[in-house]
Design an enzyme around this catalytic site. Structure first.
Site, PDB file in Angstrom:
ATOM      1  N   ASN A   1       0.859  -1.259  -0.124  1.00  0.00           N
ATOM      2  CA  ASN A   1       0.208   0.106  -0.002  1.00  0.00           C
ATOM      3  C   ASN A   1       0.946   1.388  -0.033  1.00  0.00           C
ATOM      4  OD1 ASN A   1      -2.062   1.898   0.337  1.00  0.00           O
ATOM      5  ND2 ASN A   1      -2.729   1.182   2.200  1.00  0.00           N
TER       6      ASN A   1
ATOM      7  N   ASN B   1      -5.757   6.507  -1.244  1.00  0.00           N
ATOM      8  CA  ASN B   1      -6.679   6.158  -2.348  1.00  0.00           C
ATOM      9  C   ASN B   1      -7.199   4.643  -1.958  1.00  0.00           C
ATOM     10  OD1 ASN B   1      -4.767   3.939  -3.068  1.00  0.00           O
ATOM     11  ND2 ASN B   1      -3.939   5.372  -4.944  1.00  0.00           N
ATOM     12  N   ASP B   2      -7.034   4.197  -0.850  1.00  0.00           N
ATOM     13  CA  ASP B   2      -7.582   3.036  -0.279  1.00  0.00           C
ATOM     14  C   ASP B   2      -9.223   2.888  -0.544  1.00  0.00           C
ATOM     15  OD1 ASP B   2      -5.202   2.416   0.475  1.00  0.00           O
ATOM     16  OD2 ASP B   2      -5.773   2.160   2.567  1.00  0.00           O
TER      17      ASP B   2
ATOM     18  N   GLY C   1      -6.009  -2.438  -0.214  1.00  0.00           N
ATOM     19  CA  GLY C   1      -5.423  -1.193  -0.324  1.00  0.00           C
ATOM     20  C   GLY C   1      -4.006  -1.506  -0.980  1.00  0.00           C
TER      21      GLY C   1
ATOM     22  N   ASP D   1      -1.544  -1.158  -4.162  1.00  0.00           N
ATOM     23  CA  ASP D   1      -1.561  -0.177  -5.315  1.00  0.00           C
ATOM     24  C   ASP D   1      -0.420   0.012  -6.353  1.00  0.00           C
ATOM     25  OD1 ASP D   1       0.028   1.543  -3.805  1.00  0.00           O
ATOM     26  OD2 ASP D   1      -1.551   2.781  -3.151  1.00  0.00           O
TER      27      ASP D   1
ATOM     28  N   ASP E   1      -6.157 -13.593 -19.711  1.00  0.00           N
ATOM     29  CA  ASP E   1      -7.017 -14.223 -18.942  1.00  0.00           C
ATOM     30  C   ASP E   1      -8.064 -15.272 -19.572  1.00  0.00           C
ATOM     31  OD1 ASP E   1      -8.047 -14.889 -15.878  1.00  0.00           O
ATOM     32  OD2 ASP E   1      -9.849 -14.177 -17.121  1.00  0.00           O
TER      33      ASP E   1
ATOM     34  N   GLU F   1      -3.752 -17.996 -20.901  1.00  0.00           N
ATOM     35  CA  GLU F   1      -4.317 -18.671 -19.760  1.00  0.00           C
ATOM     36  C   GLU F   1      -5.011 -19.817 -20.399  1.00  0.00           C
ATOM     37  OE1 GLU F   1      -6.462 -19.159 -15.608  1.00  0.00           O
ATOM     38  OE2 GLU F   1      -7.136 -17.695 -16.998  1.00  0.00           O
TER      39      GLU F   1
END
Length: 611
Positions: free
Chosen positions: A129, A134-135, A154, A156, A321, A350
């Site tokens: 974090n 900006n959490d 949190g 980032d 993905d 994937e």
């Protein structure tokens, strides 16, 4: 989640309203020069469209939804500049500026990740974090709650940037963060695979400029930035979901139906049509609407978005993905468009299957795919069969029989001939969706050494998952949040800061030192990056293989037997040849190759051979 149905909005004309323009700008000198710009606003399709500066409009496409209009312009030989779109309805008009920006020098020939790299996979919300401010943000629904293992914690972009030197010192040369674009689900949004805006970084991670800064800081250190890209689905909170451009922008039955997860139906000649449809068109989960790539507007949108991010954020690769759940012909077009634009760019898909022939089907220029006249154009796939062998307890099997022990690892490589490019596959023993190795093997350091040495020295591109290098564990049976724990020291006030040597426990330091020594050695070893492999049938649960080229040879000995073993070196004469000694890169002990090799139980040698 409510079923999603398309409906036409019947309303009066709202003058001059544009809510979205995507892509927000483009670049000069691009191979993809016909750019389809989507304008979104109330009843915007009721307008005629023109453009300034002699820019050519090649087509204007309207859909059944009057709130969208797709305008294709020709940017070939158009210099970087600003120009103006004019929208006119009867006697009223309004304008929107648009930019063609200058392209970076040699952008087209950027070099992607390859077998000389080691990739460090980060669960973005759980690593560090760097900016507590900006959490939680006003733009997003779910707020930070570190006490909830399935909530936002949190982590980032700033946290990643602050610890790039730590990652580099570990021996990593590329970073793969899990998706960073906005995911505005009301719960479980931390993984960000259900994206709500694919042109915007989630504000809880930072902003678009922060993401560009991440690339810049990586490149300063000679490292690479790999974006986790999702083509198969978006999140149910994506801004389009309440006002789809077309009914068939997503797959509808009508509304929701779940995939059967049977990826084999993509190529199974015996598969029923309905089973194949449900694999490709069914939703991965109920909160992730399945995108219809067979709709040309959708496919073009996804293609331009992917290229936009490469160009904007100066990316070095994609991990895609759920690659094999897409419409296979459409995703092949998507992949080819990107690699046509960037011929040296790497994309790993994937393809989560447990059969080498099935995985090899999805790699570019596959002879297996060619049987069905199919080419995915996908440069790289993930070696899930190797991961499966390790995850299913190979290193707990002290004795070898016909099926168990190191023979499971040996047999994984028997089918390497199936892959068109065996050096360009991703090798790993865990990721953010699997059980943690250190949980499976109860933090047995010797077993960690064997597993890590294996993926560091076999063909392909090694990838490790954040925290493995300090012994982090986690049990998937307790939920995904348990295999995605916070990295200790990534948050102010953490009792243990494993980012620093002084903050690590003795046990964490032991894991870290081994990992760093192994991968920093690997960085300069072309014999490991691209050398040939010769391996020997395991005996007494001891697996021996050589990586070799004209100039170098490395002998790897993995003793998975619980007891000490003595190896007769004359068995390996075809590879030992006239090499006299081997130096173990970890212990730095020198061994005489003219004599038998004695190796302790549950241990590994990585010997650089010398004449």
């Amino acid at each position: 989640m409510k079923k999603i149905f398309f409906f036409l909005l019947i309303s009066s004309f709202s003058f001059g309203q544009i809510d979205k323009v995507e892509p927000p700008f483009w670049w000069s000198d691009m191979n993809l020069s016909d750019v389809q710009i989507m304008f979104y606003g109330k009843n915007i399709a009721q307008n005629d469209v023109s453009v300034s500066n002699g820019i050519i409009i090649k087509s204007i496409q309207k859909t059944e939804n009057p709130n969208y209009i797709f305008v294709t312009i020709d940017t070939k030989n158009v210099a970087a500049q600003d120009f103006i779109f004019t929208f006119k309805n009867k006697n009223k008009s309004f304008t929107r500026n648009y930019s063609i920006k200058p392209r970076r020098d040699n952008s087209r020939l950027r070099k992607g990740f390859d077998s000389s790299d080691m990739i460090y996979l980060i669960m973005s919300d759980r690593f560090a974090n760097g900016n507590p401010n900006n959490d939680s943000t006003k733009e997003t629904i779910e707020k930070a709650d570190r006490s909830d293992k399935d909530g936002r914690h949190g982590g980032d972009i700033e946290g990643i940037i602050q610890h790039l030197d730590y990652i580099k010192e570990l021996g990593a040369t590329a970073v793969w963060p899990t998706p960073l674009c906005e995911d505005n689900d009301d719960r479980g949004s931390y993984h960000t695979y259900g994206q709500s805006d694919v042109y915007t970084i989630d504000s809880r991670f930072g902003n678009n400029e922060d993401y560009l800064r991440l690339s810049m800081e990586l490149h300063k250190r000679g490292m690479k930035n790999i974006m986790d890209y999702v083509t198969n689905h978006w999140g149910y909170k994506h801004w389009m979901m309440n006002d789809l451009p077309t009914y068939d922008w997503i797959h509808q039955f009508p509304g929701y139906a779940q995939t059967n997860y049977r990826m084999t139906t993509q190529f199974d000649t015996n598969a029923s049509k309905i089973d194949a449809k449900m694999c490709m068109d069914g939703w991965f989960v109920k909160s992730m609407p399945d995108l219809n790539q067979s709709n040309p507007l959708v496919l073009n949108y996804l293609t331009q978005n992917a290229i936009w991010w490469i160009e904007y954020a100066d990316l070095d690769g994609f991990r895609v993905d759920t690659y094999s759940y897409n419409d296979k012909n459409a995703i092949a077009k998507w992949t080819k468009a990107i690699t046509d634009e960037y011929p040296n760019f790497n994309i790993v898909g994937e393809v989560w299957m447990y059969d080498q022939a099935q995985m090899a089907y999805w790699q570019k220029d596959s002879r297996i795919g060619a049987i069905q006249s199919f080419n995915s154009y996908l440069p790289s796939v993930m070696d899930f069969t190797l991961q499966d062998a390790i995850a299913n307890g190979t290193f707990n099997e002290d004795k070898q029989d016909w099926r168990n022990g190191m023979v499971k690892v040996y047999e994984n490589f028997n089918n390497d001939f199936l892959y068109p490019n065996i050096n360009n596959i991703l090798v790993f023993f865990e990721n953010h969706d699997t059980n943690r190795l250190n949980n499976l093997y109860k933090n047995d350091f010797k077993k960690y050494q064997m597993a890590l040495s294996l993926i560091a020295t076999v063909r392909g591109i090694p990838q490790i998952y954040y925290g493995s290098e300090i012994g982090m564990a986690g049990d998937k049976n307790n939920g995904d949040g348990d295999i995605r724990r916070d990295f200790p020291g990534g948050w102010n006030g953490d009792a243990n800061n494993a980012f620093t040597a002084s903050g690590r426990s003795a046990e964490q330091q032991k894991y870290h030192d081994f990992t760093a020594k192994l991968f920093n050695w690997r960085k300069s070893k072309s014999v490991i990056h691209s050398g040939k492999t010769t391996h020997y049938v395991p005996q007494n649960n001891v697996y021996v293989y050589f990586r070799h080229n004209q100039n170098e040879s490395v002998m790897v000995v993995i003793n998975n037997n619980s007891e000490k073993q003595i190896l007769k070196t004359n068995r390996f004469h075809e590879n030992i040849k006239d090499y006299k000694t081997g130096k173990d890169i970890i212990s730095e002990k020198l061994f005489d190759l003219q004599n038998d090799l004695e190796i302790e139980g549950k241990s590994v040698f990585i010997l650089e051979l010398n004449k």
